[in-house]
Design an enzyme around this catalytic site. Structure first.
Site, PDB file in Angstrom:
ATOM      1  N   GLU A  44       0.864  -1.178   0.000  1.00  0.00           N
ATOM      2  CA  GLU A  44       0.000   0.000   0.000  1.00  0.00           C
ATOM      3  C   GLU A  44       0.896   1.222   0.000  1.00  0.00           C
ATOM      4  O   GLU A  44       1.773   1.368   0.874  1.00  0.00           O
ATOM      5  CB  GLU A  44      -0.923   0.037   1.216  1.00  0.00           C
ATOM      6  CG  GLU A  44      -1.859   1.253   1.173  1.00  0.00           C
ATOM      7  CD  GLU A  44      -2.719   1.418   2.416  1.00  0.00           C
ATOM      8  OE1 GLU A  44      -3.603   2.303   2.396  1.00  0.00           O
ATOM      9  OE2 GLU A  44      -2.506   0.684   3.408  1.00  0.00           O
ATOM     10  N   ASP A 118      -3.058  12.037  -1.917  1.00  0.00           N
ATOM     11  CA  ASP A 118      -3.086  13.493  -2.021  1.00  0.00           C
ATOM     12  C   ASP A 118      -3.502  13.877  -3.442  1.00  0.00           C
ATOM     13  O   ASP A 118      -2.883  13.441  -4.413  1.00  0.00           O
ATOM     14  CB  ASP A 118      -1.696  14.055  -1.716  1.00  0.00           C
ATOM     15  CG  ASP A 118      -1.708  15.572  -1.513  1.00  0.00           C
ATOM     16  OD1 ASP A 118      -2.496  16.258  -2.202  1.00  0.00           O
ATOM     17  OD2 ASP A 118      -0.923  16.067  -0.696  1.00  0.00           O
ATOM     18  N   LYS A 122      -3.550  21.408  -8.182  1.00  0.00           N
ATOM     19  CA  LYS A 122      -3.023  22.367  -9.157  1.00  0.00           C
ATOM     20  C   LYS A 122      -2.379  21.639 -10.341  1.00  0.00           C
ATOM     21  O   LYS A 122      -1.670  20.647 -10.158  1.00  0.00           O
ATOM     22  CB  LYS A 122      -2.006  23.294  -8.489  1.00  0.00           C
ATOM     23  CG  LYS A 122      -2.617  24.183  -7.407  1.00  0.00           C
ATOM     24  CD  LYS A 122      -1.598  25.106  -6.799  1.00  0.00           C
ATOM     25  CE  LYS A 122      -2.244  25.991  -5.723  1.00  0.00           C
ATOM     26  NZ  LYS A 122      -1.258  26.905  -5.079  1.00  0.00           N
ATOM     27  N   ASP A 154     -12.302   9.812  -2.549  1.00  0.00           N
ATOM     28  CA  ASP A 154     -13.591  10.504  -2.587  1.00  0.00           C
ATOM     29  C   ASP A 154     -13.491  11.748  -3.453  1.00  0.00           C
ATOM     30  O   ASP A 154     -14.462  12.460  -3.634  1.00  0.00           O
ATOM     31  CB  ASP A 154     -14.046  10.879  -1.173  1.00  0.00           C
ATOM     32  CG  ASP A 154     -13.282  12.068  -0.623  1.00  0.00           C
ATOM     33  OD1 ASP A 154     -12.042  12.084  -0.791  1.00  0.00           O
ATOM     34  OD2 ASP A 154     -13.898  12.976  -0.035  1.00  0.00           O
ATOM     35  N   THR A 194     -10.553   2.554   4.995  1.00  0.00           N
ATOM     36  CA  THR A 194      -9.479   3.311   5.616  1.00  0.00           C
ATOM     37  C   THR A 194     -10.088   4.317   6.588  1.00  0.00           C
ATOM     38  O   THR A 194     -11.309   4.506   6.641  1.00  0.00           O
ATOM     39  CB  THR A 194      -8.663   4.069   4.554  1.00  0.00           C
ATOM     40  OG1 THR A 194      -9.427   5.195   4.088  1.00  0.00           O
ATOM     41  CG2 THR A 194      -8.305   3.166   3.379  1.00  0.00           C
ATOM     42  N   TYR A 196      -9.838   7.556   6.347  1.00  0.00           N
ATOM     43  CA  TYR A 196     -10.460   8.600   5.539  1.00  0.00           C
ATOM     44  C   TYR A 196     -11.777   8.124   4.929  1.00  0.00           C
ATOM     45  O   TYR A 196     -12.737   8.892   4.825  1.00  0.00           O
ATOM     46  CB  TYR A 196      -9.508   9.045   4.424  1.00  0.00           C
ATOM     47  CG  TYR A 196      -8.432   9.990   4.882  1.00  0.00           C
ATOM     48  CD1 TYR A 196      -8.750  11.216   5.462  1.00  0.00           C
ATOM     49  CD2 TYR A 196      -7.091   9.674   4.721  1.00  0.00           C
ATOM     50  CE1 TYR A 196      -7.757  12.101   5.877  1.00  0.00           C
ATOM     51  CE2 TYR A 196      -6.089  10.538   5.134  1.00  0.00           C
ATOM     52  CZ  TYR A 196      -6.429  11.751   5.715  1.00  0.00           C
ATOM     53  OH  TYR A 196      -5.451  12.619   6.125  1.00  0.00           O
TER      54      TYR A 196
END
Length: 219
Positions: A44, A118, A122, A154, A194, A196
């Site tokens: 992972e 992450d 940008k 998500d 997870t 998150y």
């Protein structure tokens, strides 16, 4: 958001028996040298606090797992929790994912998990996204011919970007994807959440997931 540095995190990790330090020396021999078996090897990348990979390792004692986290302060949280109930089939690395080809041999990895990476929103940071063409090439260099890449998020913009990069890639083929994992029974079966994922789904955010496999070519 800037990560809060935890004093002593680097020292704690360097002294832990569960974090592999001489990782380049293990190339091509991870299962034999670290786990003393010939089981398949799953990793992972960006494991965060480690809930996902720890639960996965508990459920699958005959699979070897390596959790990879770039930031020592994040890995420290996972490590201290893991040490309460260590598992023989799970170890950790504190490295940048760009170094994966330095420490894993071709065909050495059977499955790669990317969870809530992450998004780097940008455009000038697109190459830093873990599903960018740069990283897809790295993963292809280490994954087994029968291996899989699984990605959950998500973030719809990141997910659309990831679908696009895989569709445009000569190295990967999309097997399946969904924009609403928890309401897609065929893909949600056996799903491990997870930290998150639990947080965002409780907020009502749909979870996206894709599965891809490597295409064999002459790279």
């Amino acid at each position: 958001m800037r990560l809060r540095n935890i004093p002593g995190a680097d020292e704690y990790i360097s002294n832990s028996e569960f974090v592999i330090k001489n990782s380049e020396d293990m190339k091509g021999n991870w299962c034999k040298e670290i786990f003393s078996n010939n089981n398949s090897l799953h990793i992972e990348i960006g494991m965060g606090k480690g809930q996902f990979i720890t639960r996965l390792a508990k459920q699958n004692p005959n699979i070897n797992y390596i959790g990879i986290e770039r930031y020592s302060s994040v890995l420290l949280r996972a490590l201290t929790k893991f040490e309460e109930e260590p598992l023989d089939n799970l170890r950790f690395l504190c490295i940048d994912a760009r170094k994966l080809t330095d420490i894993f041999d071709s065909n050495e990895i059977n499955k790669i998990y990317l969870n809530f990476s992450d998004p780097w929103p940008k455009d000038r940071h697109a190459k830093r996204r873990l599903t960018s063409p740069v990283f897809l090439e790295i993963y292809h260099s280490i994954i087994n011919i029968d291996g899989l890449l699984e990605f959950k998020t998500d973030n719809t913009d990141l997910f659309n970007y990831s679908i696009s990069t895989i569709d445009d890639s000569s190295l990967w083929e999309m097997l399946n994807y969904t924009y609403d994992l928890h309401n897609e029974p065929s893909m949600n079966e056996g799903n491990i959440m997870t930290e998150y994922e639990e947080k965002f789904s409780n907020m009502g955010n749909p979870i996206h997931k894709l599965i891809a496999k490597p295409i064999i070519n002459n790279i």
